[in-house]
Design an enzyme around this catalytic site. Sequence first.
Site, PDB file in Angstrom:
ATOM      1  N   ASN A 273       0.850  -1.141   0.022  1.00  0.00           N
ATOM      2  CA  ASN A 273      -0.008  -0.084  -0.133  1.00  0.00           C
ATOM      3  C   ASN A 273       0.867   1.312   0.079  1.00  0.00           C
ATOM      4  O   ASN A 273       2.182   1.130  -0.007  1.00  0.00           O
ATOM      5  CB  ASN A 273      -0.993  -0.115   1.085  1.00  0.00           C
ATOM      6  CG  ASN A 273      -0.145  -0.039   2.377  1.00  0.00           C
ATOM      7  OD1 ASN A 273       0.768   0.799   2.895  1.00  0.00           O
ATOM      8  ND2 ASN A 273      -0.304  -1.166   3.187  1.00  0.00           N
TER       9      ASN A 273
ATOM     10  N   ASP B 230      -3.988  -6.629   5.190  1.00  0.00           N
ATOM     11  CA  ASP B 230      -5.213  -7.616   5.238  1.00  0.00           C
ATOM     12  C   ASP B 230      -4.909  -9.108   4.863  1.00  0.00           C
ATOM     13  O   ASP B 230      -5.292 -10.166   5.607  1.00  0.00           O
ATOM     14  CB  ASP B 230      -6.449  -7.248   4.958  1.00  0.00           C
ATOM     15  CG  ASP B 230      -6.892  -5.789   5.983  1.00  0.00           C
ATOM     16  OD1 ASP B 230      -6.326  -5.735   6.969  1.00  0.00           O
ATOM     17  OD2 ASP B 230      -7.492  -5.054   5.370  1.00  0.00           O
TER      18      ASP B 230
ATOM     19  N   LYS C 183       9.710 -15.789 -11.098  1.00  0.00           N
ATOM     20  CA  LYS C 183       8.912 -14.630 -11.433  1.00  0.00           C
ATOM     21  C   LYS C 183       7.896 -15.333 -12.467  1.00  0.00           C
ATOM     22  O   LYS C 183       8.028 -16.180 -13.414  1.00  0.00           O
ATOM     23  CB  LYS C 183      10.126 -13.667 -12.400  1.00  0.00           C
ATOM     24  CG  LYS C 183       9.173 -12.571 -13.177  1.00  0.00           C
ATOM     25  CD  LYS C 183       9.882 -11.745 -13.892  1.00  0.00           C
ATOM     26  CE  LYS C 183       9.161 -10.579 -14.534  1.00  0.00           C
ATOM     27  NZ  LYS C 183      10.055  -9.746 -15.233  1.00  0.00           N
TER      28      LYS C 183
ATOM     29  N   PRO D 119      -2.777 -12.407   9.956  1.00  0.00           N
ATOM     30  CA  PRO D 119      -3.044 -12.285  11.369  1.00  0.00           C
ATOM     31  C   PRO D 119      -3.299 -10.848  11.786  1.00  0.00           C
ATOM     32  O   PRO D 119      -2.920 -10.052  11.268  1.00  0.00           O
ATOM     33  CB  PRO D 119      -1.698 -12.797  12.119  1.00  0.00           C
ATOM     34  CG  PRO D 119      -0.804 -12.691  11.362  1.00  0.00           C
ATOM     35  CD  PRO D 119      -1.255 -12.913   9.900  1.00  0.00           C
TER      36      PRO D 119
END
Length: 433
Positions: free
Chosen positions: A225, A294, A304, A324
Amino acid sequence: MTRGSHPPDPLQSPAGPLAHRRIIVGVSGGIAAYKAPVLVRRLREQGADVQVVTTRGAEHFVTHTSLQAVSGRPVRSDLWDERAEAAMGHIELARWAELLLVAPATADLLSRLAAGRADDLLCTLRLATRAPVLLAPAMNVAMWEHPATRRNLERLQADGCLIAGPDQGPMACGEYGPGRMVEPEALAETVLDHFRAGEWLRGRRVLVTAGPTQEAIDPVRYISNRSSGKQGYALAAAAQRSGAEVTLISGPVSLPPPPGVTTVAVTTAREMHDAVMARVGESDIFIGVAAVADFRPASPAEQKIKKEPGAATSGRTLELVENPDIIAAVAAHPRRPFVVGFAAETHDALAHAREKRQRKNLDLIVVNDVSQPGIGFDSDDNRVALIWDGGERELAQAGKDVLAREIIATIAERLPSGLAPANPQGAKGITFS
């Protein structure tokens, strides 16, 4: 008064809130140097022991005579002073100080400090001291806004320097804008607030997570992210400055470790979970700032993944499994610390955060709306709300380092048996990072 005794120092209050605090006041060569005698006097009135150190440029704006009169000590300015340096005077002075306050800090001085120069006494003291360094910038608005000055400030903050100001207003050159040195009275309050803040979490052990996690798809691709880690790193630094023993568990970021903080580098959510659970039982406070993935790929490829004929039309399926829940595990730990969580939301931020705090049994949650431009992920600024059982507090948009200090103050307030800060909202109108 008995024979041979000395009258009390009229400039110093021995019972003041800064009683016997040892402060070096560095003065560099800008027009705002004329405020330095007032600043020194205000610190002395609160009980501080003050040693003034000037640069050569400062002597064009303020005299040693006036600075010595208000400080009660001969002013130091020469790195090659034979009388002082016979006993390595600059090292002795660096060890003596509990705070190095530079006011004004000109653009030239910021540049030299950022480069680690040691070409005069003041710059040398900054390198030689282990005391906190507080800089009060003062310069023309164009100089303040120049990219070079911004880079120098970022470098100094990354090195652990604190920044007070500047204020906005009319300048001696006739322009108007940011660049005015914070007024002496406000700076003296900031110094007092700094020493008070150093007791907020004294003796506490704080565990912080920061940054993103990376979940491998194959050896060259991963799920992650946009978290930069800036808010978590700022909180770790603020906790350390508040007297805590701090451990920072960090995902992959491009930030230098905060000074005085034990930093543990991890990559994946499971690595972060294991690192946290190995330490949480010995922690008093847990601050979960990290943007933990998550989900992770169920079966990362060992090599790859190559394109195959027809893949563009048929598509691929990536099977995910749940990672977790670190903060839930911390909240359920038998030796549960005070638990602070973060929520990055894109809509109905307060409602979602209230529900998350209750569902995960958090003592405090910090929420921000990352859909708003100029704040949140990878930004230097943020705007957050703090929610706890029976109370909420919104913090105005500010630098992440400023908000970190406010968050730490709120945590100290909310601790069941902790030290409450004398001024939990900080010094108003001052950027204290």
